[in-house]
Design a protein around this motif. Structure first.
Motif, PDB file in Angstrom:
ATOM      1  N   ILE A  70      50.601  26.696  -5.354  1.00 25.89           N
ATOM      2  CA  ILE A  70      51.987  27.081  -5.034  1.00 25.89           C
ATOM      3  C   ILE A  70      51.982  28.341  -4.167  1.00 25.89           C
ATOM      4  O   ILE A  70      52.717  28.431  -3.174  1.00 25.89           O
ATOM      5  CB  ILE A  70      52.809  27.271  -6.329  1.00 25.89           C
ATOM      6  N   ILE A  71      51.160  29.294  -4.522  1.00 27.30           N
ATOM      7  CA  ILE A  71      51.065  30.558  -3.770  1.00 27.30           C
ATOM      8  C   ILE A  71      50.544  30.299  -2.354  1.00 27.30           C
ATOM      9  O   ILE A  71      51.137  30.762  -1.367  1.00 27.30           O
ATOM     10  CB  ILE A  71      50.144  31.556  -4.506  1.00 27.30           C
ATOM     11  N   ASP A  72      49.438  29.577  -2.248  1.00 21.57           N
ATOM     12  CA  ASP A  72      48.852  29.308  -0.934  1.00 21.57           C
ATOM     13  C   ASP A  72      49.801  28.524  -0.032  1.00 21.57           C
ATOM     14  O   ASP A  72      49.917  28.806   1.164  1.00 21.57           O
ATOM     15  CB  ASP A  72      47.530  28.548  -1.074  1.00 21.57           C
ATOM     16  N   THR A  73      50.471  27.547  -0.611  1.00 22.65           N
ATOM     17  CA  THR A  73      51.417  26.745   0.169  1.00 22.65           C
ATOM     18  C   THR A  73      52.565  27.610   0.669  1.00 22.65           C
ATOM     19  O   THR A  73      53.008  27.468   1.818  1.00 22.65           O
ATOM     20  CB  THR A  73      51.934  25.561  -0.669  1.00 22.65           C
ATOM     21  N   GLU A  74      53.033  28.524  -0.164  1.00 19.24           N
ATOM     22  CA  GLU A  74      54.110  29.415   0.280  1.00 19.24           C
ATOM     23  C   GLU A  74      53.651  30.273   1.457  1.00 19.24           C
ATOM     24  O   GLU A  74      54.385  30.454   2.425  1.00 19.24           O
ATOM     25  CB  GLU A  74      54.599  30.305  -0.869  1.00 19.24           C
ATOM     26  N   ARG A  75      52.451  30.769   1.387  1.00 21.11           N
ATOM     27  CA  ARG A  75      51.940  31.587   2.497  1.00 21.11           C
ATOM     28  C   ARG A  75      51.895  30.783   3.796  1.00 21.11           C
ATOM     29  O   ARG A  75      52.285  31.278   4.861  1.00 21.11           O
ATOM     30  CB  ARG A  75      50.541  32.096   2.157  1.00 21.11           C
ATOM     31  N   ILE A  76      51.427  29.571   3.710  1.00 23.36           N
ATOM     32  CA  ILE A  76      51.305  28.730   4.903  1.00 23.36           C
ATOM     33  C   ILE A  76      52.676  28.343   5.445  1.00 23.36           C
ATOM     34  O   ILE A  76      52.923  28.433   6.654  1.00 23.36           O
ATOM     35  CB  ILE A  76      50.438  27.494   4.595  1.00 23.36           C
ATOM     36  N   PHE A  77      53.593  27.936   4.573  1.00 21.17           N
ATOM     37  CA  PHE A  77      54.904  27.511   5.050  1.00 21.17           C
ATOM     38  C   PHE A  77      55.751  28.676   5.560  1.00 21.17           C
ATOM     39  O   PHE A  77      56.542  28.515   6.483  1.00 21.17           O
ATOM     40  CB  PHE A  77      55.634  26.697   3.977  1.00 21.17           C
ATOM     41  N   MET A  78      55.564  29.861   5.000  1.00 19.20           N
ATOM     42  CA  MET A  78      56.305  31.004   5.523  1.00 19.20           C
ATOM     43  C   MET A  78      55.740  31.437   6.882  1.00 19.20           C
ATOM     44  O   MET A  78      56.486  31.898   7.738  1.00 19.20           O
ATOM     45  CB  MET A  78      56.307  32.164   4.522  1.00 19.20           C
ATOM     46  N   TYR A  79      54.450  31.250   7.083  1.00 19.33           N
ATOM     47  CA  TYR A  79      53.871  31.492   8.405  1.00 19.33           C
ATOM     48  C   TYR A  79      54.469  30.503   9.406  1.00 19.33           C
ATOM     49  O   TYR A  79      54.850  30.880  10.512  1.00 19.33           O
ATOM     50  CB  TYR A  79      52.345  31.360   8.338  1.00 19.33           C
ATOM     51  N   ARG A  80      54.569  29.250   9.007  1.00 17.30           N
ATOM     52  CA  ARG A  80      55.195  28.246   9.874  1.00 17.30           C
ATOM     53  C   ARG A  80      56.637  28.641  10.166  1.00 17.30           C
ATOM     54  O   ARG A  80      57.091  28.582  11.319  1.00 17.30           O
ATOM     55  CB  ARG A  80      55.166  26.867   9.208  1.00 17.30           C
TER      56      ARG A  80
END
Length: 173
Positions: free
Chosen positions: A69-79
């Motif tokens: 969940i944490i890693d996905t949030e980092r990636i999607f917020m970068y997007r």
């Protein structure tokens, strides 16, 4: 900005399973604050002796789900940031399974994972507060599909609900 404003053309249909978990009247910015509390409360409620449980040998543990969940949030917020800033460079997808082992989730306590989540979520809220409505509507390309900046954010809200539901159904019987 509410979830009901999101159009199906703003995201790949794969993400509909996450977006459908978010109530239509959910305000994006308030939704991130409420979801932060829900995620923290949920993971703190899980008995510590089950945090490394896997319902099947090849599945992630509960700690690994939180790390995901944490890693996905980092990636999607970068997007979201790139798209909101009108960067039209297509963004690659990511293989979520390759992120788990190097994350060292099993070497982290639930408290350290929740601190990591909280820090990440506060960054996300700060970023959302800095972007105009107009720019949240920008559309770019990620993982070979059109996606809006705001869809990246709403996907994250549904993503955490999705995984909490899976933990309830498959891990906490």
């Amino acid at each position: 900005m509410k979830k009901q404003e999101l159009q199906p053309t703003e995201f790949n249909e794969f993400y509909a399973r996450y977006i459908s978990k978010v109530p239509d009247k959910t305000s994006l910015k308030k939704g991130f604050e409420n979801d932060k509390e829900a995620v923290i409360t949920f993971f703190l409620s899980i008995p510590k002796d089950t945090l490394e449980y896997r319902y099947q040998p090849q599945k992630w543990s509960i700690k690994e789900v939180l790390q995901h969940i944490i890693d996905t949030e980092r990636i999607f917020m970068y997007r979201l940031l790139r798209i909101a800033r009108k960067d039209m460079t297509p963004l690659e997808g990511f293989d979520q399974n390759t992120y788990i082992n190097p994350s060292g989730a099993h070497n982290k306590t639930i408290d350290s994972l929740l601190e990591e989540f909280t820090t990440t979520r506060l960054y996300s809220i700060n970023l959302l507060n800095s972007i105009s409505y107009e720019n949240l509507c920008n559309i770019g390309i990620a993982n070979n599909s059109p996606i809006s900046a705001r869809a990246c954010a709403f996907i994250l809200l549904g993503h955490s609900i999705w995984h909490m539901d899976i933990i309830k159904e498959r891990y906490l019987k």
